[in-house]
Motif scaffolding. Sequence first.
Motif, PDB file in Angstrom:
ATOM      1  N   VAL A  46       0.689  -1.188   0.202  1.00 53.05           N
ATOM      2  CA  VAL A  46       0.271  -0.025   0.015  1.00 53.05           C
ATOM      3  C   VAL A  46       0.787   1.169   0.008  1.00 53.05           C
ATOM      4  O   VAL A  46       0.086   1.873  -0.869  1.00 53.05           O
ATOM      5  N   THR A  47       1.933   0.880   0.656  1.00 53.59           N
ATOM      6  CA  THR A  47       2.882   2.988   0.221  1.00 53.59           C
ATOM      7  C   THR A  47       3.365   2.745  -0.447  1.00 53.59           C
ATOM      8  O   THR A  47       3.917   3.511  -1.035  1.00 53.59           O
ATOM      9  N   ARG A  48       3.854   1.563  -0.896  1.00 59.96           N
ATOM     10  CA  ARG A  48       4.425   1.983  -2.681  1.00 59.96           C
ATOM     11  C   ARG A  48       3.831   2.264  -3.315  1.00 59.96           C
ATOM     12  O   ARG A  48       3.785   3.321  -4.791  1.00 59.96           O
ATOM     13  N   SER A  49       2.011   2.362  -3.074  1.00 58.64           N
ATOM     14  CA  SER A  49       1.527   2.906  -4.436  1.00 58.64           C
ATOM     15  C   SER A  49       0.950   4.247  -3.493  1.00 58.64           C
ATOM     16  O   SER A  49       0.733   4.641  -4.502  1.00 58.64           O
TER      17      SER A  49
ATOM     18  N   GLY B 126       2.485   6.204  -0.877  1.00 60.04           N
ATOM     19  CA  GLY B 126       2.990   6.789  -0.056  1.00 60.04           C
ATOM     20  C   GLY B 126       2.900   6.539   1.999  1.00 60.04           C
ATOM     21  O   GLY B 126       1.883   5.925   2.430  1.00 60.04           O
ATOM     22  N   SER B 127       3.989   6.909   2.356  1.00 58.87           N
ATOM     23  CA  SER B 127       3.554   6.242   3.491  1.00 58.87           C
ATOM     24  C   SER B 127       3.353   6.873   4.496  1.00 58.87           C
ATOM     25  O   SER B 127       2.622   7.184   4.867  1.00 58.87           O
ATOM     26  N   ARG B 128       3.083   8.736   4.241  1.00 64.03           N
ATOM     27  CA  ARG B 128       2.819   9.607   4.686  1.00 64.03           C
ATOM     28  C   ARG B 128       0.455   8.797   4.965  1.00 64.03           C
ATOM     29  O   ARG B 128       0.028   8.392   6.481  1.00 64.03           O
ATOM     30  N   LYS B 129       0.368   8.787   3.976  1.00 63.39           N
ATOM     31  CA  LYS B 129      -1.173   8.552   4.135  1.00 63.39           C
ATOM     32  C   LYS B 129      -1.147   6.962   4.114  1.00 63.39           C
ATOM     33  O   LYS B 129      -2.209   6.975   4.634  1.00 63.39           O
ATOM     34  N   GLY B 130      -0.241   6.608   4.026  1.00 62.71           N
ATOM     35  CA  GLY B 130      -0.712   4.953   3.776  1.00 62.71           C
ATOM     36  C   GLY B 130      -0.156   4.091   5.239  1.00 62.71           C
ATOM     37  O   GLY B 130      -0.579   3.299   5.931  1.00 62.71           O
ATOM     38  N   LEU B 131       0.100   4.474   5.837  1.00 67.78           N
ATOM     39  CA  LEU B 131       0.740   4.739   7.548  1.00 67.78           C
ATOM     40  C   LEU B 131      -0.312   5.331   8.650  1.00 67.78           C
ATOM     41  O   LEU B 131      -0.120   5.680   9.697  1.00 67.78           O
ATOM     42  N   GLU B 132      -0.911   6.319   7.950  1.00 70.16           N
ATOM     43  CA  GLU B 132      -1.253   7.478   8.873  1.00 70.16           C
ATOM     44  C   GLU B 132      -2.280   6.559   9.945  1.00 70.16           C
ATOM     45  O   GLU B 132      -2.395   7.296  11.524  1.00 70.16           O
ATOM     46  N   SER B 133      -2.646   6.006   9.791  1.00 75.02           N
ATOM     47  CA  SER B 133      -3.872   5.334  11.472  1.00 75.02           C
ATOM     48  C   SER B 133      -3.248   5.099  11.578  1.00 75.02           C
ATOM     49  O   SER B 133      -3.754   4.507  13.089  1.00 75.02           O
ATOM     50  N   GLU B 134      -1.562   3.714  11.048  1.00 75.29           N
ATOM     51  CA  GLU B 134      -1.285   2.902  11.842  1.00 75.29           C
ATOM     52  C   GLU B 134      -0.136   3.659  12.435  1.00 75.29           C
ATOM     53  O   GLU B 134      -0.166   2.507  14.123  1.00 75.29           O
ATOM     54  N   ARG B 135      -0.292   4.676  12.924  1.00 75.05           N
ATOM     55  CA  ARG B 135       0.728   5.450  13.690  1.00 75.05           C
ATOM     56  C   ARG B 135      -0.122   5.947  14.896  1.00 75.05           C
ATOM     57  O   ARG B 135       0.379   5.623  16.069  1.00 75.05           O
ATOM     58  N   ARG B 136      -1.502   6.353  15.203  1.00 75.47           N
ATOM     59  CA  ARG B 136      -2.214   6.872  16.021  1.00 75.47           C
ATOM     60  C   ARG B 136      -2.376   5.047  16.797  1.00 75.47           C
ATOM     61  O   ARG B 136      -2.352   5.502  17.788  1.00 75.47           O
ATOM     62  N   TYR B 137      -2.523   4.302  15.998  1.00 73.75           N
ATOM     63  CA  TYR B 137      -3.261   3.086  16.555  1.00 73.75           C
ATOM     64  C   TYR B 137      -1.646   2.264  16.831  1.00 73.75           C
ATOM     65  O   TYR B 137      -2.275   0.983  18.361  1.00 73.75           O
TER      66      TYR B 137
ATOM     67  N   SER C 143       9.700  -5.058  -2.468  1.00 72.06           N
ATOM     68  CA  SER C 143       9.270  -4.055  -2.994  1.00 72.06           C
ATOM     69  C   SER C 143      10.732  -3.667  -4.233  1.00 72.06           C
ATOM     70  O   SER C 143      10.643  -3.305  -5.428  1.00 72.06           O
ATOM     71  N   ARG C 144      11.456  -3.145  -3.252  1.00 72.48           N
ATOM     72  CA  ARG C 144      12.265  -2.282  -4.174  1.00 72.48           C
ATOM     73  C   ARG C 144      13.121  -3.686  -4.668  1.00 72.48           C
ATOM     74  O   ARG C 144      14.005  -2.737  -5.730  1.00 72.48           O
ATOM     75  N   GLY C 145      13.033  -4.476  -4.580  1.00 71.84           N
ATOM     76  CA  GLY C 145      13.627  -4.951  -5.528  1.00 71.84           C
ATOM     77  C   GLY C 145      12.785  -5.781  -7.342  1.00 71.84           C
ATOM     78  O   GLY C 145      13.200  -6.229  -7.999  1.00 71.84           O
ATOM     79  N   GLY C 146      11.708  -4.936  -6.658  1.00 71.99           N
ATOM     80  CA  GLY C 146      10.734  -5.350  -7.711  1.00 71.99           C
ATOM     81  C   GLY C 146      10.281  -6.626  -8.358  1.00 71.99           C
ATOM     82  O   GLY C 146       9.887  -6.557  -9.312  1.00 71.99           O
TER      83      GLY C 146
END
Length: 332
Positions: free
Chosen positions: A247-250, A252-263, A311-314
């Motif tokens: 998901v974060t690859r698609s 970005g980590s800001r939105k992809g982990l936004e809720s998870e940080r609070r959790y 993901s980095r490995g493609g």
Amino acid sequence: MSGPGISVVVCAYTEDRWEDILSAVSSVREQTRPALETLLVVDHNEALLTRLSERYRDTPGVRVLANAGPRGLSAGRNTGIAASRGEVVAFLDDDAVAEPEWLRHFAAGYADPNVMAVGGRTLPLWASGRRPAWFPEEFDWVVGCTYRGLPPGRVAVRNVLGGNASFRRTAFDAAGGFATGIGRDGDRRPLGCEETELCIRLSRARPDAVLLIDDRAVIHHRVPRARERFAYFRTRAYAEGLSKALVTRSVGSRKGLESERRYATRVLPAGVARGVRDALLARRGGAGRAAAIVAGVLTTAGGYAAGRLRSRGGDVTFVVAPVPAPEGEEAA
């Protein structure tokens, strides 16, 4: 009947859930606000497709379809969207039953034209009859249910949970369908997060979009004994980490982990504290719940790290599928 017409999509893949599938369809047919139609999408299982087609051959409002895309839940849902006629498309897991007011509460949320999605509350039906003492409510997402930490009432959220959710049809016009290659695809590893990726993509395509969860829209989700065990808990947590990496690859980590940080920084520490307190008070399962939360965090983090490396490995890909308009209509 006021409000939008709602098509309900139920995706099925195995005859092992035959009775569950019938119960799911029955719960849709017993809604106080009737569905426009129920679409049963069968995922590459000819025997199940034939059996369900015969079972519902003469049942008004129920259609049985074969998944028209690659194997997996995302393609099955996209097949249902493309075949549906409703202004709103709702999704119900094949091993869940909806309470009678489920669709009425979904429909009420769409009175606001900016609302693009409405989800509900999913409660576990434990095969053993009760929650395992060690199983923390903060990790009920492991078994596809609403977890402790989600806000109560009808509230705006980043994403709805896919097994108990609905979307306005125009949401798919704006953002496309569910991405294949993220969620479950028949593999042994229980991946997920396809609805999270779609919801974030939708919010980007439609910045004015409102996504809601209404905890009065309740379904009950069956949890088999195999999923009550710590081995499944650990496997599912690791798979969630892998999925979050995609998901974060698609998006970005800001939105992809936004809720998870609070959790991770608020909900889970509070859960550990409750478990430790219960253990000190000699209450059943307290120490186990605290330990399970810690193990779940570490396992999920390990899956996320592994997913980022892959993901980095493609060697990981996914595809956002466009969803055709229903028959007889032109695409928007």
